[in-house]
Structures are given as structure tokens and as C-alpha cells.
Design a protein around this motif. Structure first.
Motif, PDB file in Angstrom:
ATOM      1  N   MET A   1       0.816  -1.173   0.000  1.00  0.00           N
ATOM      2  CA  MET A   1       0.000   0.000   0.000  1.00  0.00           C
ATOM      3  C   MET A   1       0.869   1.249   0.000  1.00  0.00           C
ATOM      4  N   LYS A   2       1.907   1.185   0.757  1.00  0.00           N
ATOM      5  CA  LYS A   2       2.806   2.318   0.789  1.00  0.00           C
ATOM      6  C   LYS A   2       3.425   2.528  -0.587  1.00  0.00           C
ATOM      7  N   THR A   3       3.764   1.511  -1.229  1.00  0.00           N
ATOM      8  CA  THR A   3       4.348   1.604  -2.549  1.00  0.00           C
ATOM      9  C   THR A   3       3.360   2.209  -3.533  1.00  0.00           C
ATOM     10  N   LEU A   4       2.131   1.807  -3.378  1.00  0.00           N
ATOM     11  CA  LEU A   4       1.123   2.341  -4.276  1.00  0.00           C
ATOM     12  C   LEU A   4       0.931   3.831  -4.059  1.00  0.00           C
ATOM     13  N   VAL A   5       0.845   4.279  -2.855  1.00  0.00           N
ATOM     14  CA  VAL A   5       0.663   5.698  -2.556  1.00  0.00           C
ATOM     15  C   VAL A   5       1.908   6.450  -2.992  1.00  0.00           C
ATOM     16  N   GLY A   7       4.017   5.580  -5.280  1.00  0.00           N
ATOM     17  CA  GLY A   7       4.056   5.526  -6.745  1.00  0.00           C
ATOM     18  C   GLY A   7       3.076   6.536  -7.340  1.00  0.00           C
ATOM     19  N   GLY A   8       1.894   6.704  -6.728  1.00  0.00           N
ATOM     20  CA  GLY A   8       0.905   7.672  -7.216  1.00  0.00           C
ATOM     21  C   GLY A   8       1.426   9.093  -7.071  1.00  0.00           C
ATOM     22  N   ILE A   9       2.034   9.369  -5.940  1.00  0.00           N
ATOM     23  CA  ILE A   9       2.566  10.709  -5.702  1.00  0.00           C
ATOM     24  C   ILE A   9       3.713  10.971  -6.667  1.00  0.00           C
ATOM     25  N   LEU A  10       4.554   9.986  -6.851  1.00  0.00           N
ATOM     26  CA  LEU A  10       5.678  10.126  -7.747  1.00  0.00           C
ATOM     27  C   LEU A  10       5.204  10.351  -9.198  1.00  0.00           C
ATOM     28  N   SER A  11       4.184   9.596  -9.590  1.00  0.00           N
ATOM     29  CA  SER A  11       3.676   9.754 -10.955  1.00  0.00           C
ATOM     30  C   SER A  11       3.020  11.132 -11.143  1.00  0.00           C
ATOM     31  N   ILE A  12       2.354  11.622 -10.112  1.00  0.00           N
ATOM     32  CA  ILE A  12       1.747  12.953 -10.199  1.00  0.00           C
ATOM     33  C   ILE A  12       2.843  13.993 -10.322  1.00  0.00           C
ATOM     34  N   ILE A  13       3.900  13.826  -9.550  1.00  0.00           N
ATOM     35  CA  ILE A  13       4.991  14.789  -9.585  1.00  0.00           C
ATOM     36  C   ILE A  13       5.671  14.742 -10.955  1.00  0.00           C
ATOM     37  N   LEU A  14       5.866  13.569 -11.473  1.00  0.00           N
ATOM     38  CA  LEU A  14       6.536  13.453 -12.758  1.00  0.00           C
ATOM     39  C   LEU A  14       5.645  13.894 -13.927  1.00  0.00           C
ATOM     40  N   LEU A  15       4.379  13.653 -13.814  1.00  0.00           N
ATOM     41  CA  LEU A  15       3.472  14.024 -14.890  1.00  0.00           C
ATOM     42  C   LEU A  15       3.147  15.518 -14.889  1.00  0.00           C
ATOM     43  N   CYS A  16       3.186  16.177 -13.776  1.00  0.00           N
ATOM     44  CA  CYS A  16       2.912  17.620 -13.686  1.00  0.00           C
ATOM     45  C   CYS A  16       4.219  18.361 -13.479  1.00  0.00           C
TER      46      CYS A  16
END
Length: 191
Positions: A1-5, A7-16
Motif C-alpha cells: 500500500m505504501k508503494t502504491l501511494v 508511486g501515485g505521488i511520484l507519478s503525479i509529480i513526474l506528470l505535472c
């Protein structure tokens, strides 16, 4: 779960990327810059044309004021000439009638002639002064000052006409009174 959260934050940071979320430097492309320069050049041309127009209007205003001043001078001189013409007419007709009247006594003729002569002399002095004002450069007057002097002389000329009219009427009234008095004194009585 931690990895998922994470990963989501990381993807948001990388995508924006940062510039999408914060204000940055404005970008200009060449067409906007060229358009701006063209507008500035056109504005400069319009400003130069406005300055030329303002100068033309100032020159036109000065020319109109000069012409207006000359017209005012001409009108004043014309009015003075008309007043002098009225004076001549009065001298030729009314004064001659007054002086030739049998009801004016000899000592009065001299006094009447002198009073009218003073008015005529004043009129001649006015004409000489006007000639000096209009033709001489010694006075160093502007057109406006010349027009003002001529307006004053015009007023004096009008006063002269009024003065001579009053004197003529007064002497005519004296003659009429003496004529009536003579008729009353010399009438035949039928008693």
C-alpha cells in the motif's frame, strides 16, 4: 500500500512539471515581437503627424489673428473717416445756416466759429495721428496695440460727432427761440 501511494505521488509529480503549476516567464514568439515593433513605429508616425498638425493650427491661428487685427484697424479707420465726413456735412450745411442767421449776434459768430474750429482741428489732429500710427515704424507697435489705439480714436471720433450734433441743435434751438421771441415782440396788436 505504501508503494502504491508513493508511486501515485511520484507519478503525479513526474506528470505535472513545475511550470504547469507555477507562474513562469512569459514567452514571446517572433510574430508578436514584430507586431509590437510595427505598432510602435506606426504610433511614432501618428505622433509626428499630430505634432505637425498642431504646429499648422498654431500658424493658422496666428495668421487669422493678424488678419482679424488688420480688419479691425480698417473698420476703425473707416468709422473715423465716416465721422469726419459727417463733420464736413455739418460744417457745410448746419453751421453755415447758423452763422448766416439774423438771430445770431456778431460777437456770437466768433465764439461759435471758434468752438466749431476746435472740433475740426481735433478731427485733423486725429487724422494726422492715425496716419502716423499706420505708416510709421518709429512707434514699434504690434497689430493688437495699433488696433486698440485706433479703437480709442474711433470712440473719440464718435464723441466728436455727438458733440458737434449737440452744439448744432443747441444753436438751432437758440435761433428758433430768438425767432419766436422776435415774432412775439414785433407782433401787431389790434386793441
Amino acid at each position: 500500500m505504501k508503494t502504491l501511494v508513493l508511486g501515485g505521488i511520484l507519478s503525479i509529480i513526474l506528470l505535472c512539471p513545475d511550470r504547469a503549476t507555477a507562474q513562469g516567464m512569459p514567452t514571446y514568439d517572433n510574430t508578436n515581437f514584430v507586431s509590437l515593433v510595427k505598432q510602435l513605429v506606426e504610433s511614432g508616425k501618428q505622433t509626428a503627424q499630430l505634432i505637425k498638425s498642431v504646429q499648422f493650427l498654431k500658424d493658422a491661428k496666428e495668421a487669422i489673428e493678424k488678419v482679424s487685427s488688420v480688419v479691425q484697424q480698417l473698420r476703425a479707420v473707416e468709422e473715423i473717416a465716416q465721422n469726419n465726413q459727417r463733420l464736413i456735412q455739418v460744417m457745410q450745411t448746419d453751421l453755415q445756416d447758423i452763422l448766416n442767421s439774423p438771430y445770431i449776434q456778431p460777437e456770437e459768430v466768433t465764439r461759435i466759429a471758434e468752438s466749431f474750429d476746435a472740433i475740426v482741428q481735433n478731427a485733423l489732429d486725429t487724422v494726422d495721428f492715425i496716419d502716423e500710427v499706420l505708416s510709421s515704424d518709429h512707434l514699434k507697435m504690434t497689430d493688437a496695440e495699433r488696433a486698440e489705439v485706433l479703437r480709442k480714436k474711433e470712440q473719440e471720433s464718435k464723441a466728436m460727432v455727438v458733440n458737434i450734433t449737440i452744439k448744432t441743435k443747441r444753436y438751432s434751438a437758440i435761433i428758433s427761440f430768438r425767432k419766436m421771441q422776435d415774432k412775439v415782440n414785433n407782433r401787431e396788436t389790434n386793441f
